[in-house]
Design a protein around this motif. Sequence first.
Motif, PDB file in Angstrom:
ATOM      1  N   SER A 188      90.571   8.068 -10.477  1.00 26.72           N
ATOM      2  CA  SER A 188      89.760   8.056 -11.685  1.00 26.72           C
ATOM      3  C   SER A 188      88.795   9.246 -11.715  1.00 26.72           C
ATOM      4  CB  SER A 188      89.003   6.735 -11.742  1.00 26.72           C
ATOM      5  OG  SER A 188      87.919   6.819 -12.626  1.00 26.72           O
ATOM      6  N   CYS A 243      88.636  12.511 -14.261  1.00 28.88           N
ATOM      7  CA  CYS A 243      87.387  12.935 -14.898  1.00 28.88           C
ATOM      8  C   CYS A 243      87.148  14.426 -14.701  1.00 28.88           C
ATOM      9  CB  CYS A 243      86.226  12.115 -14.335  1.00 28.88           C
ATOM     10  SG  CYS A 243      84.592  12.655 -14.873  1.00 28.88           S
ATOM     11  N   LEU A 261      76.063  18.490  -6.388  1.00 29.03           N
ATOM     12  CA  LEU A 261      75.155  18.374  -7.538  1.00 29.03           C
ATOM     13  C   LEU A 261      75.384  19.519  -8.518  1.00 29.03           C
ATOM     14  CD1 LEU A 261      72.756  17.330  -9.154  1.00 29.03           C
ATOM     15  CD2 LEU A 261      71.218  18.503  -7.573  1.00 29.03           C
ATOM     16  N   PHE A 300      78.502  19.066 -10.599  1.00 29.03           N
ATOM     17  CA  PHE A 300      78.390  18.100 -11.701  1.00 29.03           C
ATOM     18  C   PHE A 300      77.534  18.652 -12.835  1.00 29.03           C
ATOM     19  CE2 PHE A 300      79.609  14.920  -8.379  1.00 29.03           C
ATOM     20  CZ  PHE A 300      80.771  14.503  -9.000  1.00 29.03           C
ATOM     21  N   ARG A 344      79.055  19.183 -16.594  1.00 27.54           N
ATOM     22  CA  ARG A 344      78.426  18.555 -17.753  1.00 27.54           C
ATOM     23  C   ARG A 344      78.149  19.604 -18.834  1.00 27.54           C
ATOM     24  NH1 ARG A 344      73.535  16.257 -19.683  1.00 27.54           N
ATOM     25  NH2 ARG A 344      72.250  17.171 -18.052  1.00 27.54           N
ATOM     26  N   VAL A 369      81.466  20.575 -20.498  1.00 23.06           N
ATOM     27  CA  VAL A 369      82.004  19.544 -21.396  1.00 23.06           C
ATOM     28  C   VAL A 369      81.155  19.452 -22.667  1.00 23.06           C
ATOM     29  CG1 VAL A 369      82.510  17.088 -21.665  1.00 23.06           C
ATOM     30  CG2 VAL A 369      83.103  18.243 -19.550  1.00 23.06           C
ATOM     31  N   VAL A 422      82.581  19.861 -26.430  1.00 23.27           N
ATOM     32  CA  VAL A 422      82.391  18.886 -27.509  1.00 23.27           C
ATOM     33  C   VAL A 422      81.867  19.589 -28.761  1.00 23.27           C
ATOM     34  CG1 VAL A 422      80.997  16.922 -28.272  1.00 23.27           C
ATOM     35  CG2 VAL A 422      82.100  16.863 -26.034  1.00 23.27           C
ATOM     36  N   LEU A 472      84.664  21.434 -30.387  1.00 22.44           N
ATOM     37  CA  LEU A 472      85.602  20.536 -31.071  1.00 22.44           C
ATOM     38  C   LEU A 472      85.022  20.015 -32.383  1.00 22.44           C
ATOM     39  CD1 LEU A 472      87.400  18.517 -28.261  1.00 22.44           C
ATOM     40  CD2 LEU A 472      88.169  20.531 -29.502  1.00 22.44           C
ATOM     41  N   VAL A 477      87.445  14.057 -28.604  1.00 25.34           N
ATOM     42  CA  VAL A 477      85.981  14.034 -28.573  1.00 25.34           C
ATOM     43  C   VAL A 477      85.492  12.718 -27.964  1.00 25.34           C
ATOM     44  CG1 VAL A 477      83.905  13.913 -30.013  1.00 25.34           C
ATOM     45  CG2 VAL A 477      85.618  15.668 -30.456  1.00 25.34           C
ATOM     46  N   LYS A 482      87.095  10.836 -25.869  1.00 20.21           N
ATOM     47  CA  LYS A 482      87.393  10.898 -24.436  1.00 20.21           C
ATOM     48  C   LYS A 482      86.333  11.720 -23.708  1.00 20.21           C
ATOM     49  CE  LYS A 482      90.732  13.075 -21.364  1.00 20.21           C
ATOM     50  NZ  LYS A 482      91.865  14.016 -21.387  1.00 20.21           N
ATOM     51  N   LEU A 483      85.970  12.857 -24.278  1.00 21.80           N
ATOM     52  CA  LEU A 483      84.993  13.721 -23.621  1.00 21.80           C
ATOM     53  C   LEU A 483      83.615  13.063 -23.545  1.00 21.80           C
ATOM     54  CD1 LEU A 483      85.875  17.362 -24.732  1.00 21.80           C
ATOM     55  CD2 LEU A 483      86.461  16.147 -22.631  1.00 21.80           C
ATOM     56  N   HIS A 484      83.300  12.205 -24.502  1.00 20.53           N
ATOM     57  CA  HIS A 484      82.023  11.492 -24.422  1.00 20.53           C
ATOM     58  C   HIS A 484      82.005  10.559 -23.215  1.00 20.53           C
ATOM     59  CE1 HIS A 484      79.650  12.931 -27.686  1.00 20.53           C
ATOM     60  NE2 HIS A 484      80.621  12.772 -28.563  1.00 20.53           N
ATOM     61  N   ILE A 543      83.775  11.034 -20.471  1.00 25.69           N
ATOM     62  CA  ILE A 543      83.696  11.946 -19.328  1.00 25.69           C
ATOM     63  C   ILE A 543      82.240  12.348 -19.100  1.00 25.69           C
ATOM     64  CG2 ILE A 543      84.369  14.260 -18.525  1.00 25.69           C
ATOM     65  CD1 ILE A 543      86.689  12.264 -18.560  1.00 25.69           C
ATOM     66  N   LEU A 544      81.557  12.625 -20.213  1.00 28.79           N
ATOM     67  CA  LEU A 544      80.161  13.041 -20.157  1.00 28.79           C
ATOM     68  C   LEU A 544      79.286  11.953 -19.551  1.00 28.79           C
ATOM     69  CD1 LEU A 544      79.290  15.777 -20.939  1.00 28.79           C
ATOM     70  CD2 LEU A 544      79.110  15.049 -23.314  1.00 28.79           C
ATOM     71  N   LYS A 568      80.189   9.754 -17.381  1.00 29.14           N
ATOM     72  CA  LYS A 568      80.466   9.719 -15.946  1.00 29.14           C
ATOM     73  C   LYS A 568      79.779  10.887 -15.234  1.00 29.14           C
ATOM     74  CE  LYS A 568      84.209   8.291 -12.998  1.00 29.14           C
ATOM     75  NZ  LYS A 568      85.445   7.491 -12.999  1.00 29.14           N
ATOM     76  N   LEU A 569      79.845  12.059 -15.828  1.00 29.33           N
ATOM     77  CA  LEU A 569      79.219  13.242 -15.216  1.00 29.33           C
ATOM     78  C   LEU A 569      77.703  13.099 -15.193  1.00 29.33           C
ATOM     79  CD1 LEU A 569      81.394  16.087 -16.788  1.00 29.33           C
ATOM     80  CD2 LEU A 569      81.500  15.218 -14.445  1.00 29.33           C
ATOM     81  N   LYS A 606      76.878  10.864 -12.323  1.00 31.28           N
ATOM     82  CA  LYS A 606      77.058  11.571 -11.052  1.00 31.28           C
ATOM     83  C   LYS A 606      75.940  12.581 -10.824  1.00 31.28           C
ATOM     84  CE  LYS A 606      80.753   9.864  -9.269  1.00 31.28           C
ATOM     85  NZ  LYS A 606      80.867   9.407  -7.884  1.00 31.28           N
ATOM     86  N   GLU A 607      75.560  13.258 -11.898  1.00 32.26           N
ATOM     87  CA  GLU A 607      74.501  14.260 -11.775  1.00 32.26           C
ATOM     88  C   GLU A 607      73.196  13.593 -11.334  1.00 32.26           C
ATOM     89  OE1 GLU A 607      74.202  16.923 -15.158  1.00 32.26           O
ATOM     90  OE2 GLU A 607      72.159  17.453 -14.552  1.00 32.26           O
ATOM     91  N   ASP A 624      88.871   2.787 -15.153  1.00 33.48           N
ATOM     92  CA  ASP A 624      87.840   3.363 -14.292  1.00 33.48           C
ATOM     93  C   ASP A 624      86.843   2.333 -13.793  1.00 33.48           C
ATOM     94  OD1 ASP A 624      89.077   5.482 -15.359  1.00 33.48           O
ATOM     95  OD2 ASP A 624      87.247   6.599 -15.841  1.00 33.48           O
TER      96      ASP A 624
END
Lengths: 154, 154
Positions: A50, A54, A83, A86, A90, A93, A97, A100, B97, B99-101, B103-104, B106-107, B110-111, B147
């Motif tokens: 997963s 990502c 860090l 990531f 971010r 991405v 966005v 797009l 878009v 999907k990328l949200h 992903i965002l 998740k990032l 993580k950040e 996920d």
Amino acid sequence: MGYSIGEVAARTGLTAHTLRYYEKEGLLPFVSKNRSGMREYSRQDLAWLSMIECLKASGLQLKEIAQYIGWFKEGDSTLKQRLQLFQKRRAVVEQEVMKLHKILDKLTYKEALYREAVALGSLDAAMQKPEMQALKEMLFQKPDDFDQLVEDED
Amino acid sequence: MGYSIGEVAARTGLTAHTLRYYEKEGLLPFVSKNRSGMREYSRQDLAWLSMIECLKASGLQLKEIAQYIGWFKEGDSTLKQRLQLFQKRRAVVEQEVMKLHKILDKLTYKEALYREAVALGSLDAAMQKPEMQALKEMLFQKPDDFDQLVEDED
DNA sequence: CTAAAGCTTAGAGTTCGCTTTAAGGCAAGC
DNA sequence: GCTTGCCTTAAAGCGAACTCTAAGCTTTAG
């Protein structure tokens, strides 16, 4: 206990081939095998898949993902690198966005234009309509990219 | 007069090589040449390049873009196909878009996690913190994808 | 007990979108 | 006049991410 490669393939949408390929490329270094040599995927392995998805969606190449996994295996001495990765992803991405959304504006205009064109049987006639020209101006009034400096392509 | 291939390359960020390649693939069928055989790009050609970029960003392959251009050249008899294409592309980009949200999200998690981990010098310690677990729940409470059914990969 | 399904490996092949090479023509500046 | 740089063509090469092939072993259903 543990998922077979076929089960994981079905769950993730990847093929068994691809899963073995990922492993070969260093993306799944934790997968264990049973006595007859077959892979047994744990829940953690699924979680890694997963995470891989990502990072891939964020624009990372497989070898860069492999490097991230290498950092993870090295432990807390690589926290800063991870860090930074990531943070960078971010930002990338978020840029994507925004891009797009501009693409979406253009497609929305084209869709409306062609809907009108189909109704009228003529693209030229549709482009003549004041509503269409108004829509175009509404969507593209900010002249912040090259696109808007030129005429319609059709 | 019009633009040389070098000028167009500079303007678009593509290379001259790529512009010739696009032409070979049927993406720029309107570019004219002067008496000595050199390409002269018109404003319309630039507009086509902008449209090509848009369709490419929407996920279309070059040969599919070439087909769209073929439809355009055929005239009003292909209006329906072109409308369908734009509808489809808009749907695809909207999906992307969304999907990328995810992903965002998740990032972002993580950040934040790694920012804390760097501060504490330990990933495990950061994951223990209630704030981090709260953030995770906040971002991923909707269990609509695979996920979220599994634990953290790290 | 046998056949089919599913697993193993190593390695070759495919697709996409360029990217570079090779071989040469034209045009402007020193 | 000559070099530099940009232009021409056709065709080969490349990197990424698979994707498939070949040859063979294991497990399970009938």
